[in-house]
Scaffold this motif. Sequence first.
Motif, PDB file in Angstrom:
ATOM      1  N   GLN A 229      31.182   5.172  41.625  1.00 36.05           N
ATOM      2  CA  GLN A 229      30.428   4.827  40.426  1.00 36.05           C
ATOM      3  C   GLN A 229      31.413   4.622  39.272  1.00 36.05           C
ATOM      4  O   GLN A 229      32.604   4.898  39.382  1.00 36.05           O
ATOM      5  CB  GLN A 229      29.418   5.920  40.094  1.00 36.05           C
ATOM      6  CG  GLN A 229      28.453   6.243  41.234  1.00 36.05           C
ATOM      7  CD  GLN A 229      27.598   5.049  41.640  1.00 36.05           C
ATOM      8  OE1 GLN A 229      26.992   4.391  40.780  1.00 36.05           O
ATOM      9  NE2 GLN A 229      27.521   4.770  42.940  1.00 36.05           N
ATOM     10  N   LYS A 230      30.898   4.132  38.137  1.00 33.49           N
ATOM     11  CA  LYS A 230      31.766   3.860  36.995  1.00 33.49           C
ATOM     12  C   LYS A 230      32.565   5.093  36.575  1.00 33.49           C
ATOM     13  O   LYS A 230      33.723   5.004  36.164  1.00 33.49           O
ATOM     14  CB  LYS A 230      30.928   3.363  35.819  1.00 33.49           C
ATOM     15  CG  LYS A 230      30.313   1.970  36.011  1.00 33.49           C
ATOM     16  CD  LYS A 230      31.400   0.910  35.967  1.00 33.49           C
ATOM     17  CE  LYS A 230      30.807  -0.486  35.931  1.00 33.49           C
ATOM     18  NZ  LYS A 230      30.104  -0.775  34.664  1.00 33.49           N
ATOM     19  N   ALA A 231      31.948   6.271  36.661  1.00 36.69           N
ATOM     20  CA  ALA A 231      32.628   7.506  36.258  1.00 36.69           C
ATOM     21  C   ALA A 231      33.797   7.854  37.168  1.00 36.69           C
ATOM     22  O   ALA A 231      34.625   8.717  36.824  1.00 36.69           O
ATOM     23  CB  ALA A 231      31.629   8.670  36.234  1.00 36.69           C
ATOM     24  N   ASP A 232      33.884   7.207  38.332  1.00 33.03           N
ATOM     25  CA  ASP A 232      34.981   7.465  39.266  1.00 33.03           C
ATOM     26  C   ASP A 232      36.220   6.640  38.952  1.00 33.03           C
ATOM     27  O   ASP A 232      37.229   6.744  39.658  1.00 33.03           O
ATOM     28  CB  ASP A 232      34.525   7.185  40.705  1.00 33.03           C
ATOM     29  CG  ASP A 232      33.411   8.122  41.155  1.00 33.03           C
ATOM     30  OD1 ASP A 232      33.549   9.337  40.893  1.00 33.03           O
ATOM     31  OD2 ASP A 232      32.430   7.650  41.748  1.00 33.03           O
ATOM     32  N   SER A 233      36.166   5.806  37.926  1.00 30.80           N
ATOM     33  CA  SER A 233      37.341   5.042  37.511  1.00 30.80           C
ATOM     34  C   SER A 233      38.380   5.990  36.913  1.00 30.80           C
ATOM     35  O   SER A 233      38.040   6.903  36.154  1.00 30.80           O
ATOM     36  CB  SER A 233      36.969   3.979  36.476  1.00 30.80           C
ATOM     37  OG  SER A 233      36.090   3.018  37.017  1.00 30.80           O
ATOM     38  N   GLY A 234      39.627   5.778  37.252  1.00 23.00           N
ATOM     39  CA  GLY A 234      40.692   6.623  36.717  1.00 23.00           C
ATOM     40  C   GLY A 234      41.895   6.639  37.638  1.00 23.00           C
ATOM     41  O   GLY A 234      42.001   5.846  38.580  1.00 23.00           O
TER      42      GLY A 234
END
Length: 254
Positions: A90-95
């Motif tokens: 999901q978007k929050a998993d970007s990093g």
Amino acid sequence: MSVFVILGLLVCIEAQASSAVTPVFVQKGKDVLLNVTTDVLKRITFVSWNFNKKVLVIFVPGTNSSVSDGYTGRIEFSEIKYSVKLKNLQKADSGVYTARVFGAEEQTTEYNVTVQDPVSPAGLTVDSVSNSSDSCNLTVTCSAQDSHISSTFTCDHQTCSQEGGERSEVTTSGASLHVYLMNDSIICNHSNQVSWTNNMTKIQHFCPQHAGSESLSAGISLCLVKTVMFSVGLIIMVSAVISVHIMEKLKKQK
């Protein structure tokens, strides 16, 4: 003291071995496999995978791998290759995801993962058409959900050109919108690093002058094909006659 606490203290220390960060783009909802790209050490103390400096997985030889709370079922860890498979991103998993292999020395692999939505459909609209006996002008709009480009094309009996050349721009969502001419078709393309859509229209549908040129070219091509076929057939016939004549001459000599 638990292994996670010990590792939490270790990850605060800067790694002595530096590595380049590899960019990775993943479509939202998809999985991604991240590998250890440095040489795997023979004598391993332990291996850790971290996300934005937070512990995801640790592995100590002789024990089972341990997955951090909140990621159980979302991560598969290979105890042979030390790779991780991240599921349903999901978007929050970007990093930044970092693999650290500890032994006689430390080796580090880093990935900068960006999770993107698939792009919206590309739209292509013919806004205006201006025809004369010699030429045709078309103005079109290439559009996406959050952006659009207008462009004008000019055609005569032989060729078409795009005013100002190919046009493109980056949309507000970070995707690319591109309108261009290819093989007498106008193409509108909307893409990012994980997906793309396009739309197209034939210029001949709006420019009868250019359609006539295409028909003429098709007629010439058909005529050329017929000429080649006739020539090949004639060569075969002549070859057959010569062959028969030679065989009869050989029989008489016997």
